[in-house]
Scaffold this motif. Structure first.
Motif, PDB file in Angstrom:
ATOM      1  N   GLU A  39       0.834  -1.218   0.000  1.00 52.12           N
ATOM      2  CA  GLU A  39       0.000   0.000   0.000  1.00 52.12           C
ATOM      3  C   GLU A  39       0.863   1.260   0.000  1.00 52.12           C
ATOM      4  OE1 GLU A  39      -1.716  -3.310   2.561  1.00 52.12           O
ATOM      5  OE2 GLU A  39       0.114  -2.088   2.614  1.00 52.12           O
ATOM      6  N   GLY A  40       1.859   1.288   0.894  1.00 52.01           N
ATOM      7  CA  GLY A  40       2.736   2.459   0.956  1.00 52.01           C
ATOM      8  C   GLY A  40       3.583   2.609  -0.290  1.00 52.01           C
ATOM      9  N   THR A  41       4.047   1.481  -0.840  1.00 53.98           N
ATOM     10  CA  THR A  41       4.847   1.525  -2.063  1.00 53.98           C
ATOM     11  C   THR A  41       4.017   2.041  -3.234  1.00 53.98           C
ATOM     12  OG1 THR A  41       6.058  -0.406  -1.234  1.00 53.98           O
ATOM     13  CG2 THR A  41       6.384   0.181  -3.541  1.00 53.98           C
ATOM     14  N   THR A  42       2.763   1.575  -3.319  1.00 52.16           N
ATOM     15  CA  THR A  42       1.865   2.058  -4.372  1.00 52.16           C
ATOM     16  C   THR A  42       1.621   3.549  -4.222  1.00 52.16           C
ATOM     17  OG1 THR A  42       0.744  -0.086  -4.469  1.00 52.16           O
ATOM     18  CG2 THR A  42      -0.415   1.780  -5.426  1.00 52.16           C
ATOM     19  N   ALA A  43       1.430   4.000  -2.982  1.00 55.32           N
ATOM     20  CA  ALA A  43       1.188   5.427  -2.730  1.00 55.32           C
ATOM     21  C   ALA A  43       2.369   6.268  -3.205  1.00 55.32           C
ATOM     22  CB  ALA A  43       0.919   5.658  -1.246  1.00 55.32           C
ATOM     23  N   LEU A  44       3.583   5.826  -2.887  1.00 57.99           N
ATOM     24  CA  LEU A  44       4.770   6.572  -3.310  1.00 57.99           C
ATOM     25  C   LEU A  44       4.911   6.567  -4.828  1.00 57.99           C
ATOM     26  CD1 LEU A  44       7.464   5.477  -0.688  1.00 57.99           C
ATOM     27  CD2 LEU A  44       6.364   7.704  -0.878  1.00 57.99           C
ATOM     28  N   ARG A  45       4.727   5.388  -5.445  1.00 63.00           N
ATOM     29  CA  ARG A  45       4.883   5.303  -6.897  1.00 63.00           C
ATOM     30  C   ARG A  45       3.874   6.185  -7.617  1.00 63.00           C
ATOM     31  NH1 ARG A  45       4.107   0.049 -10.957  1.00 63.00           N
ATOM     32  NH2 ARG A  45       3.995   1.307 -12.847  1.00 63.00           N
ATOM     33  N   LEU A  46       2.607   6.056  -7.260  1.00 69.32           N
ATOM     34  CA  LEU A  46       1.564   6.817  -7.961  1.00 69.32           C
ATOM     35  C   LEU A  46       1.656   8.303  -7.651  1.00 69.32           C
ATOM     36  CD1 LEU A  46      -1.559   4.478  -7.595  1.00 69.32           C
ATOM     37  CD2 LEU A  46      -0.068   4.775  -9.578  1.00 69.32           C
ATOM     38  N   GLY A  47       1.949   8.632  -6.398  1.00 73.20           N
ATOM     39  CA  GLY A  47       2.024  10.044  -6.018  1.00 73.20           C
ATOM     40  C   GLY A  47       3.128  10.775  -6.762  1.00 73.20           C
ATOM     41  N   PHE A  48       4.337  10.215  -6.741  1.00 75.77           N
ATOM     42  CA  PHE A  48       5.455  10.869  -7.415  1.00 75.77           C
ATOM     43  C   PHE A  48       5.338  10.769  -8.938  1.00 75.77           C
ATOM     44  CE2 PHE A  48       7.658  10.287  -3.245  1.00 75.77           C
ATOM     45  CZ  PHE A  48       7.882  11.628  -3.003  1.00 75.77           C
ATOM     46  N   GLY A  76      -8.389   6.193 -14.805  1.00 74.08           N
ATOM     47  CA  GLY A  76      -7.485   6.380 -13.674  1.00 74.08           C
ATOM     48  C   GLY A  76      -7.689   5.342 -12.587  1.00 74.08           C
ATOM     49  N   LEU A  77      -8.957   4.990 -12.313  1.00 71.22           N
ATOM     50  CA  LEU A  77      -9.234   3.965 -11.310  1.00 71.22           C
ATOM     51  C   LEU A  77      -8.709   2.599 -11.763  1.00 71.22           C
ATOM     52  CD1 LEU A  77     -12.872   4.960 -10.248  1.00 71.22           C
ATOM     53  CD2 LEU A  77     -10.752   5.332  -8.961  1.00 71.22           C
ATOM     54  N   SER A  78      -8.816   2.330 -13.064  1.00 69.44           N
ATOM     55  CA  SER A  78      -8.272   1.070 -13.607  1.00 69.44           C
ATOM     56  C   SER A  78      -6.759   1.042 -13.451  1.00 69.44           C
ATOM     57  CB  SER A  78      -8.643   0.918 -15.086  1.00 69.44           C
ATOM     58  OG  SER A  78     -10.037   0.927 -15.264  1.00 69.44           O
ATOM     59  N   LEU A  79      -6.121   2.170 -13.721  1.00 71.28           N
ATOM     60  CA  LEU A  79      -4.671   2.282 -13.563  1.00 71.28           C
ATOM     61  C   LEU A  79      -4.268   2.052 -12.105  1.00 71.28           C
ATOM     62  CD1 LEU A  79      -1.834   3.096 -14.571  1.00 71.28           C
ATOM     63  CD2 LEU A  79      -2.509   5.485 -14.274  1.00 71.28           C
ATOM     64  N   GLY A  80      -4.995   2.669 -11.194  1.00 73.98           N
ATOM     65  CA  GLY A  80      -4.705   2.491  -9.772  1.00 73.98           C
ATOM     66  C   GLY A  80      -4.943   1.064  -9.314  1.00 73.98           C
ATOM     67  N   GLY A  81      -6.065   0.473  -9.759  1.00 76.66           N
ATOM     68  CA  GLY A  81      -6.358  -0.911  -9.398  1.00 76.66           C
ATOM     69  C   GLY A  81      -5.308  -1.869  -9.917  1.00 76.66           C
ATOM     70  N   MET A  82      -4.858  -1.627 -11.134  1.00 78.06           N
ATOM     71  CA  MET A  82      -3.814  -2.457 -11.734  1.00 78.06           C
ATOM     72  C   MET A  82      -2.544  -2.409 -10.885  1.00 78.06           C
ATOM     73  SD  MET A  82      -2.328  -2.122 -15.623  1.00 78.06           S
ATOM     74  CE  MET A  82      -1.756  -0.426 -15.403  1.00 78.06           C
ATOM     75  N   ASN A  83      -2.167  -1.226 -10.413  1.00 79.16           N
ATOM     76  CA  ASN A  83      -0.947  -1.065  -9.621  1.00 79.16           C
ATOM     77  C   ASN A  83      -1.047  -1.741  -8.263  1.00 79.16           C
ATOM     78  OD1 ASN A  83       1.332   1.036 -10.636  1.00 79.16           O
ATOM     79  ND2 ASN A  83      -0.614   1.495 -11.590  1.00 79.16           N
ATOM     80  N   ILE A  84      -2.112  -1.460  -7.517  1.00 80.20           N
ATOM     81  CA  ILE A  84      -2.207  -1.988  -6.153  1.00 80.20           C
ATOM     82  C   ILE A  84      -2.392  -3.503  -6.158  1.00 80.20           C
ATOM     83  CG2 ILE A  84      -4.696  -1.535  -5.984  1.00 80.20           C
ATOM     84  CD1 ILE A  84      -2.125  -1.223  -3.110  1.00 80.20           C
ATOM     85  N   ILE A  90       2.554  -9.659  -6.253  1.00 81.65           N
ATOM     86  CA  ILE A  90       3.975 -10.034  -6.231  1.00 81.65           C
ATOM     87  C   ILE A  90       4.533 -10.048  -4.810  1.00 81.65           C
ATOM     88  CG2 ILE A  90       4.385  -9.266  -8.586  1.00 81.65           C
ATOM     89  CD1 ILE A  90       5.825  -6.789  -7.419  1.00 81.65           C
ATOM     90  N   GLU A  91       3.736  -9.615  -3.844  1.00 83.45           N
ATOM     91  CA  GLU A  91       4.118  -9.824  -2.449  1.00 83.45           C
ATOM     92  C   GLU A  91       4.045 -11.320  -2.123  1.00 83.45           C
ATOM     93  OE1 GLU A  91       2.950  -8.001   1.951  1.00 83.45           O
ATOM     94  OE2 GLU A  91       1.372  -8.314   0.461  1.00 83.45           O
ATOM     95  N   VAL A 148      -2.182 -15.549  -7.098  1.00 80.13           N
ATOM     96  CA  VAL A 148      -2.600 -15.810  -8.476  1.00 80.13           C
ATOM     97  C   VAL A 148      -3.869 -15.035  -8.796  1.00 80.13           C
ATOM     98  CG1 VAL A 148      -3.469 -17.582 -10.051  1.00 80.13           C
ATOM     99  CG2 VAL A 148      -1.486 -18.070  -8.596  1.00 80.13           C
ATOM    100  N   ILE A 149      -4.853 -15.074  -7.893  1.00 80.69           N
ATOM    101  CA  ILE A 149      -6.123 -14.359  -8.106  1.00 80.69           C
ATOM    102  C   ILE A 149      -5.879 -12.850  -8.197  1.00 80.69           C
ATOM    103  CG2 ILE A 149      -8.341 -13.776  -7.041  1.00 80.69           C
ATOM    104  CD1 ILE A 149      -8.314 -16.635  -5.845  1.00 80.69           C
ATOM    105  N   LEU A 150      -4.999 -12.328  -7.336  1.00 71.53           N
ATOM    106  CA  LEU A 150      -4.693 -10.893  -7.358  1.00 71.53           C
ATOM    107  C   LEU A 150      -4.034 -10.488  -8.674  1.00 71.53           C
ATOM    108  CD1 LEU A 150      -3.377 -10.500  -3.706  1.00 71.53           C
ATOM    109  CD2 LEU A 150      -5.407  -9.373  -4.640  1.00 71.53           C
ATOM    110  N   ALA A 151      -3.130 -11.344  -9.178  1.00 74.21           N
ATOM    111  CA  ALA A 151      -2.465 -11.038 -10.444  1.00 74.21           C
ATOM    112  C   ALA A 151      -3.461 -11.049 -11.597  1.00 74.21           C
ATOM    113  CB  ALA A 151      -1.334 -12.039 -10.702  1.00 74.21           C
ATOM    114  N   LEU A 152      -4.389 -12.006 -11.595  1.00 71.15           N
ATOM    115  CA  LEU A 152      -5.432 -12.034 -12.627  1.00 71.15           C
ATOM    116  C   LEU A 152      -6.349 -10.818 -12.501  1.00 71.15           C
ATOM    117  CD1 LEU A 152      -6.318 -15.841 -12.570  1.00 71.15           C
ATOM    118  CD2 LEU A 152      -5.101 -14.608 -14.375  1.00 71.15           C
ATOM    119  N   GLY A 153      -6.606 -10.389 -11.257  1.00 74.18           N
ATOM    120  CA  GLY A 153      -7.392  -9.170 -11.042  1.00 74.18           C
ATOM    121  C   GLY A 153      -6.680  -7.948 -11.600  1.00 74.18           C
ATOM    122  N   ALA A 154      -5.345  -7.899 -11.427  1.00 72.71           N
ATOM    123  CA  ALA A 154      -4.554  -6.811 -12.012  1.00 72.71           C
ATOM    124  C   ALA A 154      -4.661  -6.834 -13.530  1.00 72.71           C
ATOM    125  CB  ALA A 154      -3.096  -6.926 -11.576  1.00 72.71           C
ATOM    126  N   GLY A 155      -4.694  -8.052 -14.104  1.00 75.59           N
ATOM    127  CA  GLY A 155      -4.868  -8.187 -15.551  1.00 75.59           C
ATOM    128  C   GLY A 155      -6.215  -7.656 -16.008  1.00 75.59           C
TER     129      GLY A 155
END
Length: 285
Positions: A39-48, A76-84, A90-91, A148-155
């Protein structure tokens, strides 16, 4: 002739560098998870990333008409969902496998838009690759099913990102569109990550966040734009199809993630399906 060859070689180098930087960025981001979580990593990546892209492209000068702003928000929401979702994935599972599973999103968009029977082979390759990656709960080396489910959700979010990106891309310049979409994603996910990881944020993680934003978003996007100006769309799509392999190599080199022979085969099948769909999409045009 020499000039066109130089342009193509420049484009080739740019695409390869873009894939290296974005997967290196993902590998470095994963190393931040123990400190500030996905969550924090996503916040930093998207914010900067949003800040950098807004400074470069000045999207406030290219705002879409009021009736067309909903598609920007969904984009934008799709982009954010894809990132998080990708970071959550990958965690739990190796980077290369996460990228291969996430690739099913754009692959599905390309294949479902086709009516050609020959494309059924590429569908079969993609399905075979996914089946090889599905967790075998009886094995100690099985993948985390939630990952696996999270990665497919990102897809799935990536597929929505492509579909709504096409709609928004006609309303303003490509750079301004990405900057607006990144800003929408940041507005939602920066507070989310900041609240969940507020106690973990320190000044020492800020430079790392800026580095990840540059490697994962600003730099590869710029390199891809240079490549697209000097390379046919087909060649660009085919080169990008190699991204799961670059992700697996980055995961091995930077994170020490080892894949089994079957997992490498699965990634290869996804790449074959992606390359094949790229050829088919050009033939239809």
């Amino acid at each position: 002739m020499q000039s066109s060859t130089k342009d193509f070689l420049l484009a080739l180098v740019c695409v390869i560098l873009a894939m290296i930087t974005i997967q290196s960025g993902a590998s470095f981001a994963k190393q931040l998870f123990p400190v500030i979580g996905p969550e924090g990593t996503t916040a930093l990546r998207l914010g900067f990333s949003a800040l950098i892209l807004c400074l470069i492209f000045k999207p406030w000068k290219h705002l879409p008409a009021k009736g067309n702003r909903l598609s920007i928000v969904v984009y934008g929401l799709s982009l954010g969902g894809m990132n998080i979702l990708f970071y959550y994935a990958i965690e739990r599972i190796p980077l290369g496998i996460g990228v291969a599973l996430e690739f099913t999103g754009p692959l599905a968009v390309a294949l479902f838009s086709s009516r050609a029977k020959r494309d059924l082979f590429w569908v079969a390759c993609a399905i075979a690759g996914i089946l090889l990656l599905l967790p075998d709960m009886s094995s100690q080396e099985s993948l985390d099913p939630i990952g696996v489910i999270l990665a497919l959700g990102a897809g799935a979010c990536w597929a929505a990102y492509i579909l709504f990106g096409k709609k928004t891309g006609t309303q303003s310049s490509g750079g301004a569109t990405v900057a607006l979409g990144m800003t929408v994603a940041a507005i939602v996910l920066v507070p989310y990550g900041g609240i969940l990881q507020s106690s973990a944020f320190t000044w020492s993680v800020i430079p790392l966040g800026i580095g990840i934003a540059i490697l994962s978003s600003a730099l590869p996007y710029t390199l891809e734009m240079v490549a697209l100006r000097n390379m046919p769309a087909q060649g660009f799509s085919i080169m990008l199809s190699l991204e799961p392999a670059f992700a697996a190599l980055a995961g091995f080199i930077i994170l020490g993630e080892l894949l089994t022979l079957w997992q490498w085969l699965a990634i290869l099948l996804v790449i074959i399906a992606s390359v094949g769909s790229s050829f088919s999409s050009v033939k239809k045009q």
